[in-house]
Design a protein around this motif. Structure first.
Motif, PDB file in Angstrom:
ATOM      1  N   ARG A 151     -64.401 -11.987  72.934  1.00  0.00           N
ATOM      2  CA  ARG A 151     -65.799 -11.692  72.601  1.00  0.00           C
ATOM      3  C   ARG A 151     -66.501 -12.914  72.027  1.00  0.00           C
ATOM      4  NH1 ARG A 151     -64.224  -6.811  68.918  1.00  0.00           N
ATOM      5  NH2 ARG A 151     -62.474  -8.273  68.724  1.00  0.00           N
ATOM      6  N   GLN A 152     -65.797 -13.652  71.155  1.00  0.00           N
ATOM      7  CA  GLN A 152     -66.395 -14.858  70.589  1.00  0.00           C
ATOM      8  C   GLN A 152     -66.637 -15.891  71.673  1.00  0.00           C
ATOM      9  OE1 GLN A 152     -65.043 -18.103  70.257  1.00  0.00           O
ATOM     10  NE2 GLN A 152     -66.689 -18.903  68.960  1.00  0.00           N
ATOM     11  N   PHE A 153     -65.646 -16.098  72.540  1.00  0.00           N
ATOM     12  CA  PHE A 153     -65.777 -17.115  73.579  1.00  0.00           C
ATOM     13  C   PHE A 153     -66.950 -16.809  74.510  1.00  0.00           C
ATOM     14  CE2 PHE A 153     -65.138 -18.701  77.828  1.00  0.00           C
ATOM     15  CZ  PHE A 153     -64.756 -20.019  77.626  1.00  0.00           C
ATOM     16  N   LYS A 154     -67.072 -15.563  74.933  1.00  0.00           N
ATOM     17  CA  LYS A 154     -68.078 -15.227  75.939  1.00  0.00           C
ATOM     18  C   LYS A 154     -69.501 -15.238  75.392  1.00  0.00           C
ATOM     19  CE  LYS A 154     -64.622 -13.058  78.796  1.00  0.00           C
ATOM     20  NZ  LYS A 154     -64.004 -11.852  79.384  1.00  0.00           N
ATOM     21  N   LYS A 155     -69.621 -15.258  74.067  1.00  0.00           N
ATOM     22  CA  LYS A 155     -70.944 -15.468  73.453  1.00  0.00           C
ATOM     23  C   LYS A 155     -71.319 -16.950  73.455  1.00  0.00           C
ATOM     24  CE  LYS A 155     -70.945 -11.481  70.322  1.00  0.00           C
ATOM     25  NZ  LYS A 155     -70.851 -11.038  68.896  1.00  0.00           N
ATOM     26  N   GLN A 156     -70.305 -17.809  73.295  1.00  0.00           N
ATOM     27  CA  GLN A 156     -70.535 -19.258  73.265  1.00  0.00           C
ATOM     28  C   GLN A 156     -69.432 -19.954  74.071  1.00  0.00           C
ATOM     29  OE1 GLN A 156     -70.715 -19.645  68.855  1.00  0.00           O
ATOM     30  NE2 GLN A 156     -72.761 -20.485  69.217  1.00  0.00           N
ATOM     31  N   PRO A 157     -69.502 -19.882  75.394  1.00  0.00           N
ATOM     32  CA  PRO A 157     -68.409 -20.404  76.232  1.00  0.00           C
ATOM     33  C   PRO A 157     -68.212 -21.908  76.079  1.00  0.00           C
ATOM     34  CG  PRO A 157     -69.886 -18.990  77.498  1.00  0.00           C
ATOM     35  CD  PRO A 157     -70.557 -19.255  76.195  1.00  0.00           C
ATOM     36  N   ARG A 158     -66.965 -22.300  76.176  1.00  0.00           N
ATOM     37  CA  ARG A 158     -66.606 -23.728  76.192  1.00  0.00           C
ATOM     38  C   ARG A 158     -65.943 -23.988  77.547  1.00  0.00           C
ATOM     39  NH1 ARG A 158     -65.497 -21.310  71.524  1.00  0.00           N
ATOM     40  NH2 ARG A 158     -63.370 -20.794  72.160  1.00  0.00           N
ATOM     41  N   MET A 159     -66.673 -24.597  78.448  1.00  0.00           N
ATOM     42  CA  MET A 159     -66.238 -24.741  79.837  1.00  0.00           C
ATOM     43  C   MET A 159     -65.969 -26.203  80.192  1.00  0.00           C
ATOM     44  SD  MET A 159     -66.264 -21.740  81.388  1.00  0.00           S
ATOM     45  CE  MET A 159     -67.129 -20.179  81.605  1.00  0.00           C
ATOM     46  N   PHE A 160     -64.783 -26.457  80.745  1.00  0.00           N
ATOM     47  CA  PHE A 160     -64.476 -27.748  81.335  1.00  0.00           C
ATOM     48  C   PHE A 160     -64.689 -27.658  82.850  1.00  0.00           C
ATOM     49  CE2 PHE A 160     -61.275 -28.351  77.707  1.00  0.00           C
ATOM     50  CZ  PHE A 160     -62.188 -29.059  76.949  1.00  0.00           C
ATOM     51  N   VAL A 161     -65.288 -28.689  83.421  1.00  0.00           N
ATOM     52  CA  VAL A 161     -65.555 -28.675  84.859  1.00  0.00           C
ATOM     53  C   VAL A 161     -64.851 -29.812  85.595  1.00  0.00           C
ATOM     54  CG1 VAL A 161     -67.749 -27.467  84.613  1.00  0.00           C
ATOM     55  CG2 VAL A 161     -67.714 -29.979  84.549  1.00  0.00           C
ATOM     56  N   SER A 162     -64.372 -30.814  84.875  1.00  0.00           N
ATOM     57  CA  SER A 162     -63.608 -31.890  85.508  1.00  0.00           C
ATOM     58  C   SER A 162     -62.815 -32.610  84.424  1.00  0.00           C
ATOM     59  CB  SER A 162     -64.520 -32.877  86.250  1.00  0.00           C
ATOM     60  OG  SER A 162     -65.383 -33.554  85.347  1.00  0.00           O
ATOM     61  N   ALA A 163     -61.892 -33.479  84.876  1.00  0.00           N
ATOM     62  CA  ALA A 163     -61.083 -34.236  83.922  1.00  0.00           C
ATOM     63  C   ALA A 163     -60.601 -35.518  84.589  1.00  0.00           C
ATOM     64  CB  ALA A 163     -59.879 -33.410  83.459  1.00  0.00           C
ATOM     65  N   ASP A 164     -60.422 -36.553  83.791  1.00  0.00           N
ATOM     66  CA  ASP A 164     -59.891 -37.820  84.285  1.00  0.00           C
ATOM     67  C   ASP A 164     -59.166 -38.530  83.154  1.00  0.00           C
ATOM     68  OD1 ASP A 164     -59.834 -39.764  86.603  1.00  0.00           O
ATOM     69  OD2 ASP A 164     -60.664 -41.039  85.028  1.00  0.00           O
ATOM     70  N   ARG A 165     -57.900 -38.814  83.381  1.00  0.00           N
ATOM     71  CA  ARG A 165     -57.041 -39.516  82.430  1.00  0.00           C
ATOM     72  C   ARG A 165     -57.087 -38.855  81.039  1.00  0.00           C
ATOM     73  NH1 ARG A 165     -54.601 -43.943  84.351  1.00  0.00           N
ATOM     74  NH2 ARG A 165     -54.187 -44.709  82.248  1.00  0.00           N
ATOM     75  N   MET A 166     -57.756 -39.419  80.055  1.00  0.00           N
ATOM     76  CA  MET A 166     -57.710 -38.894  78.682  1.00  0.00           C
ATOM     77  C   MET A 166     -58.849 -37.939  78.342  1.00  0.00           C
ATOM     78  SD  MET A 166     -55.091 -39.708  76.838  1.00  0.00           S
ATOM     79  CE  MET A 166     -55.806 -39.183  75.275  1.00  0.00           C
ATOM     80  N   HIS A 167     -59.760 -37.677  79.274  1.00  0.00           N
ATOM     81  CA  HIS A 167     -60.960 -36.926  78.922  1.00  0.00           C
ATOM     82  C   HIS A 167     -61.243 -35.761  79.874  1.00  0.00           C
ATOM     83  CE1 HIS A 167     -61.703 -40.711  76.733  1.00  0.00           C
ATOM     84  NE2 HIS A 167     -62.417 -39.966  75.912  1.00  0.00           N
ATOM     85  N   TYR A 168     -61.777 -34.682  79.291  1.00  0.00           N
ATOM     86  CA  TYR A 168     -62.403 -33.615  80.038  1.00  0.00           C
ATOM     87  C   TYR A 168     -63.909 -33.855  80.078  1.00  0.00           C
ATOM     88  CZ  TYR A 168     -58.203 -30.641  79.701  1.00  0.00           C
ATOM     89  OH  TYR A 168     -56.945 -30.119  79.819  1.00  0.00           O
ATOM     90  N   THR A 169     -64.553 -33.259  81.078  1.00  0.00           N
ATOM     91  CA  THR A 169     -66.011 -33.214  81.110  1.00  0.00           C
ATOM     92  C   THR A 169     -66.429 -31.754  81.019  1.00  0.00           C
ATOM     93  OG1 THR A 169     -66.158 -35.199  82.486  1.00  0.00           O
ATOM     94  CG2 THR A 169     -68.095 -33.771  82.412  1.00  0.00           C
ATOM     95  N   THR A 170     -67.358 -31.447  80.123  1.00  0.00           N
ATOM     96  CA  THR A 170     -67.809 -30.080  79.915  1.00  0.00           C
ATOM     97  C   THR A 170     -68.919 -29.722  80.899  1.00  0.00           C
ATOM     98  OG1 THR A 170     -69.522 -30.668  78.318  1.00  0.00           O
ATOM     99  CG2 THR A 170     -67.298 -30.323  77.457  1.00  0.00           C
ATOM    100  N   SER A 171     -69.240 -28.436  80.955  1.00  0.00           N
ATOM    101  CA  SER A 171     -70.292 -27.965  81.855  1.00  0.00           C
ATOM    102  C   SER A 171     -71.655 -28.523  81.490  1.00  0.00           C
ATOM    103  CB  SER A 171     -70.336 -26.433  81.851  1.00  0.00           C
ATOM    104  OG  SER A 171     -70.513 -25.944  80.525  1.00  0.00           O
TER     105      SER A 171
END
Length: 442
Positions: A23-43
């Motif tokens: 319920r907490q997540f779906k109110k304030q989603p934390r979405m990753f859409v890509s990644a490379d080496r040491m980092h994710y990229t968020t939506s």
């Protein structure tokens, strides 16, 4: 129901997320859409430093060319092959490469799809091994308090994390537990293996006396407990467990789903600590987390006990549709090659001291009551808020995410296990951001 072509991209209700406050997540989603080496990229286009190697699994970092290419090629060549009474070359190649990098006693690999399945497999192997040798009275399994061995029924039975057990009935019978090794009154802020607590292994002798050695099949422990909050084995502890198990004919299983594949700077913790179990479970780093896969490593003694009777007979009535899946095997081969070619295990060992010094620089910050770490893994334990356990650490998790750093929490413990490709400047960013966040917590 959505019509064809209508994927409802913004509807989050259908996916019941694992180990998540849905319920907490779906109110304030934390979405990753890509990644490379040491980092994710968020939506929303932000870069987030991966301080946890995904879920302890992306040891070579993200989007590694050799692994990506291997999966793409395999998909076009052989997407699936049945695992029962049939085979394909890459499963055998991976098994050979895996046992070659494992400590010397381990000569055979049985493939699964996850750490949880590896644990179930190892427990079943232990029971069947004794029966194959005519010792069928050995049916009891011994785990440890605060142990994490996945989430299937065998794993939560021998495991000892309360919230993973309390909702699911009586679990397996014939299971007992050793005490955990966390002694904060004696070992707080220790560097390396704790001096105090080796004697806790002697509780196995009490359990043997209580139940009879002739009834006990196996003891399963994480050599270094990860998901419960990074609990290090006290000096002499693992050695004593090995000694007692050998004395009483009990199999010793190391759950190395987290500690395998370079996390401590060696192939497995068994090698790092110099203590050899009879079975090793692994997963996560086996394929760099890219495609699900796990394995159980067995000694020749365990394996050969099953290789009796008619050659056409099935020796072990156990396995999975996706055991040794071609796609997973290709990913595993490329992953092990990447570790070797880039010297990532040695690299982790070389960074261990810098990592330890950075971790312990957090001592004295608000609410920090302990710091533990080894290899490239670490934990910062926070004082719980009365009446609101887990809140303080979860607040730190959310604030770190907003500042571009991914950490993980278990209770009020912050756990970190970065990819082995991490640079010193990444360590500085990870620990520096956490320090800034800790100073803001209530």
């Amino acid at each position: 129901m959505a019509m064809d072509g209508d994927t409802r991209p913004n509807d989050l209700s259908a996916f019941w997320m694992p180990f998540t406050s849905n319920r907490q997540f779906k109110k304030q989603p934390r979405m990753f859409v890509s990644a490379d080496r040491m980092h994710y990229t968020t939506s929303d286009g932000r870069q987030v430093l991966d301080g946890t190697a995904g879920l302890w699994c992306c040891n070579a970092g993200h989007n590694r060319p050799k692994i990506v290419e291997a999966i793409q090629k395999q998909a076009a060549e052989l997407d699936y092959a049945p695992a029962f009474q049939m085979g394909h070359p890459k499963a055998f190649e991976l098994a050979t490469k895996l046992v070659d990098m494992a400590p010397a006693p381990f000569e055979h690999a049985f493939f699964t799809n996850s750490g949880s399945e590896s644990v179930e497999t190892a427990l079943k192997m232990a029971l069947a091994y004794h029966r194959a040798r005519g010792d069928s009275a050995r049916t009891r399994l011994i785990g440890r308090e605060r142990g994490y061995h996945g989430v299937n029924f065998g794993g939560i039975s021998v495991g000892g994390i309360v919230n993973n057990r309390r909702m699911f009935g009586t679990l397996l019978t014939g299971v007992d537990h050793l005490p955990h090794t966390h002694l904060p009154e004696k070992n707080s802020f220790v560097k390396g293996q704790p001096e105090h607590g080796g004697y806790l292994a002697d509780d196995l002798e009490r359990i043997v006396t209580l139940h009879g050695a002739e009834t006990i099949a196996a003891v399963i422990v994480e050599p270094m407990a990860g998901s419960t909050g990074v609990l290090l084995p006290p000096k002499g502890y693992l050695e004593r467990l090995r000694e007692i198990c050998t004395k009483h004919g009990i199999l010793l299983i190391f759950d190395e789903v987290i500690t395998g594949f370079g996390r401590l700077g060696s192939s497995f913790a068994a090698e790092y600590y110099g203590v050899m179990p009879d079975l090793i479970t692994c997963a996560k780093g086996l394929t760099n987390g890219v495609i699900p896969m796990g394995a159980v490593l067995a000694t020749k003694q365990i394996h050969d006990a099953f290789m009796q009777g008619p050659e056409e007979a099935i020796e072990l009535f156990h396995g999975y549709t996706y055991s040794g899946n071609p796609m997973a095997a290709a990913a595993g081969l490329a992953t092990l090659d990447t570790y070797a070619e880039e010297g990532l295990f040695e690299r982790a060992a070389g960074l261990a001291q810098y990592w330890e010094d950075a971790l312990h620089s957090l001592k004295g910050l608000p609410h920090v009551i302990d710091i533990r770490g080894m290899g490239l893994i670490g934990a910062v334990e926070l004082q719980s808020i009365p009446g609101a356990p887990t809140k303080r650490a979860f607040d730190a998790f959310l604030k770190c995410y907003e500042k571009g750093v991914l950490i993980r929490t278990t209770g009020d413990i912050i756990a970190m296990s970065p990819p082995l490709i991490i640079e010193k400047e990444h360590i500085d960013t990870l620990i520096g951001t956490l320090a800034d966040v800790l100073k803001t917590l209530e």
